[in-house]
Design an enzyme around this catalytic site. Structure first.
Site, PDB file in Angstrom:
ATOM      1  N   CYS A  14       0.781  -1.219   0.030  1.00 23.11           N
ATOM      2  CA  CYS A  14      -0.094   0.157  -0.104  1.00 23.11           C
ATOM      3  C   CYS A  14       0.828   1.349   0.029  1.00 23.11           C
ATOM      4  O   CYS A  14       1.805   1.312  -0.475  1.00 23.11           O
ATOM      5  CB  CYS A  14      -0.981   0.005   1.153  1.00 23.11           C
ATOM      6  SG  CYS A  14      -0.347  -0.262   3.000  1.00 23.11           S
ATOM      7  N   GLY A  61       2.935   0.413   3.911  1.00 20.91           N
ATOM      8  CA  GLY A  61       3.081  -1.048   3.964  1.00 20.91           C
ATOM      9  C   GLY A  61       2.906  -1.674   5.216  1.00 20.91           C
ATOM     10  O   GLY A  61       3.371  -2.578   6.070  1.00 20.91           O
ATOM     11  N   ASP A  85      -0.576  -1.363   7.431  1.00 20.53           N
ATOM     12  CA  ASP A  85      -2.067  -1.586   7.713  1.00 20.53           C
ATOM     13  C   ASP A  85      -2.640  -2.534   6.803  1.00 20.53           C
ATOM     14  O   ASP A  85      -2.702  -3.622   6.905  1.00 20.53           O
ATOM     15  CB  ASP A  85      -2.742  -0.432   8.006  1.00 20.53           C
ATOM     16  CG  ASP A  85      -2.804  -0.053   9.545  1.00 20.53           C
ATOM     17  OD1 ASP A  85      -2.966  -0.847  10.156  1.00 20.53           O
ATOM     18  OD2 ASP A  85      -2.579   1.271   9.669  1.00 20.53           O
TER      19      ASP A  85
END
Length: 524
Positions: free
Chosen positions: A317, A320, A322
């Protein structure tokens, strides 16, 4: 086969969850930093290595004192191959760990906060990796100063505000060679790990903070450096959205992300080769609630790693931290439930490993991850061929009942017991449903000599207490039950004051109501 709960099961469950409770307590009190070594951290690290070593030969990527990444483990496990025997060292290593360490050191600045591409799961010889998104020039030249200003004075503050400025003009005019170098190292690491697929969970093309573009991602790399990889843009809401999940008493059903917000500009982009076999209408993704969206994304990831026999997957994401561990953990637990990875680990052990290794810091999505296991128990999330799985599960069920039938027969009737045992095993191969098999057993018992009516009644009383539950569901429910018991006794059991009636109140009451917690032994 599931039999009604016995009186002693509660104390057994409490004993198995004690280690999990201690782990959650440690992580809920302080953020993990590789440079801060404590006896608790050393104990957790040692336990993780022991659990990995049960089923794999592994090497270590060294991150001493957080020199490579301040929030990754000090000893990063690189799984080389599956091996549960005692002769792991007799096999030839499949990787040059010194070469891997060098690639890690060279590529660490290519991604935000140094959260480089890190292999975390080995499935059928393929690596599932995690990381943050691509860094910009601001981090390369002065990440520490930027983070200090925009995180309120704390260089180690965790969150989306950690990301760094990327000036498009600077990249175009002055820094293309620098980006070629650092992103080139990142690409070399990805290829060394045989990663072909990159799944980007960002809901934006570039993160925007204070009106400026911050960070980047492979899907908008102007130089098309990642053209050799299969890129998937699968936007998934970040930790801010999960505050709504918490405010709704931890209820994900009916919770839909607002896709019309100004900063949301990353479309869902999935190659047709991954969509045609999933029977999912991807054009409706913006109407899905949190449950359906998470289920469909997990199905996609499982399909990707199961459709290619040689190449691995990267999930990331922005930070990195959640969304990334959410899907890494769901992948780990789903594959484990199928017996495809970590085959020797018990539910309490896989839960410990998942929490300790995938969730270095707890975020708002942490509770959602493990509570979500109730939504992936069915066979549609399995990587095992459906018919084989059904045959194996039914076979285990019938064998278990046949064995217990054998044990229930009077010990003096040895001939009858052996006939019942043998014929029960044969008969289960002829019938594909639970009810058909029970009917066959009734016919069998009536033909057997010296079987008393009392035994006949006790046998069917036993059958009434049995429930046919697929092994995958049993395993995932066990993990979820252990987690809820441990979470409710630490993070989830904080009540400001007891109620006049002496019952649970405050946050605990909200927690119990939201997840349906009816006691430490309940499977919700």
């Amino acid at each position: 086969v599931r039999i009604e709960q016995k009186a002693g099961d509660g104390s057994m469950m409490a004993s198995r969850s004690e280690e999990i409770t201690d782990l959650i307590y440690v992580f809920s009190k302080s953020q993990y930093r590789a440079k801060e070594v404590t006896p608790s951290v050393e104990r957790i690290e040692k336990r993780c290595l022991e659990l990995f070593g049960r089923d794999y030969k592994y090497s270590i990527i060294h991150n001493t004192n957080g020199d490579v990444c301040g929030h990754y483990p000090r000893k990063i496990v690189f799984l080389e191959y599956e091996s549960s025997d005692n002769h792991k060292e007799s096999f030839e290593s499949t990787v040059q760990i010194s070469r891997l360490q060098d690639l890690v050191n060279r590529s660490k600045m290519a991604r935000c906060r140094g959260r480089f591409v890190c292999p975390v799961i080995l499935y059928n010889g393929k690596h599932v990796c995690r990381s943050s998104t691509l860094a910009g020039w601001g981090e390369l030249y002065g990440r520490t100063g930027y983070n200090y200003i925009f995180s309120g004075g704390s260089d180690d503050t965790f969150g989306d505000a950690e990301e760094v400025l990327e000036d498009d003009c600077a990249v175009r005019n002055n820094d293309s060679q620098l980006f070629d170098k650092v992103r080139g190292s990142d690409i070399k690491l990805l290829k060394y790990l045989s990663v072909r697929y990159i799944c980007d969970l960002m809901v934006e093309n570039k993160k925007v903070k204070f009106g400026l573009n911050v960070t980047s991602s492979e899907k908008v790399d102007k130089a098309q450096r990642y053209a050799d990889f299969t890129l998937l843009s699968v936007p998934y809401p970040g930790c801010e959205f999960f505050r709504e999940y918490k405010d709704r008493d931890y209820t994900a059903e009916g919770l839909v992300f607002n896709w019309n917000q100004d900063y949301v500009d990353a479309p869902l982009t999935i190659p047709a080769c991954f969509t045609k076999n999933l029977n999912i209408n991807w054009s409706e993704y913006q109407s899905w609630d949190l449950v359906q969206q998470t289920q469909n994304y997990l199905k996609l990831l499982l399909h990707i790693i199961n459709s290619d026999d040689e190449n691995g997957l990267l999930v990331h994401c922005i930070s990195g931290w959640d969304r990334t561990p959410l899907f890494v953990s769901l992948l780990r637990l789903s594959l484990w439930a199928d017996g495809a990875i970590h085959a020797s680990l018990e539910p309490s052990e896989i839960l410990y490993l998942t929490i300790a290794y995938d969730w270095f810091l707890f975020g708002l999505i942490f509770f959602f991850c493990f509570n979500f296991l109730k939504h992936i128990v069915c066979d549609t999330f399995s990587v095992i061929k459906k018919q084989r799985m059904a045959d194996d599960t039914l076979g285990n069920f019938f064998s278990n009942v046949a064995r217990q039938l054998w044990e229930m027969l009077p010990s003096t009737d040895n001939q009858v017991r052996h006939r019942a045992h043998d014929q029960s095993k044969v008969s289960r191969l002829k019938f594909v449903t639970h009810s058909q098999w029970i009917s066959a057993q009734a016919t069998l018992l009536k033909k057997l000599p010296r079987v008393s009516s009392a035994f006949f009644m006790s046998f069917f009383s036993f059958l009434c207490r049995c429930t046919f539950v697929p092994e995958r569901q049993v395993r995932l429910e066990a993990v979820r039950e252990l987690f809820l018991a441990a979470y409710s006794s630490t993070v989830g059991l904080k009540s400001s004051a007891p109620s006049p009636s002496g019952a649970i109140s405050g946050l605990l009451e909200q927690f119990a109501r939201g997840v349906g917690l009816r006691g430490t032994n309940a499977i919700i």
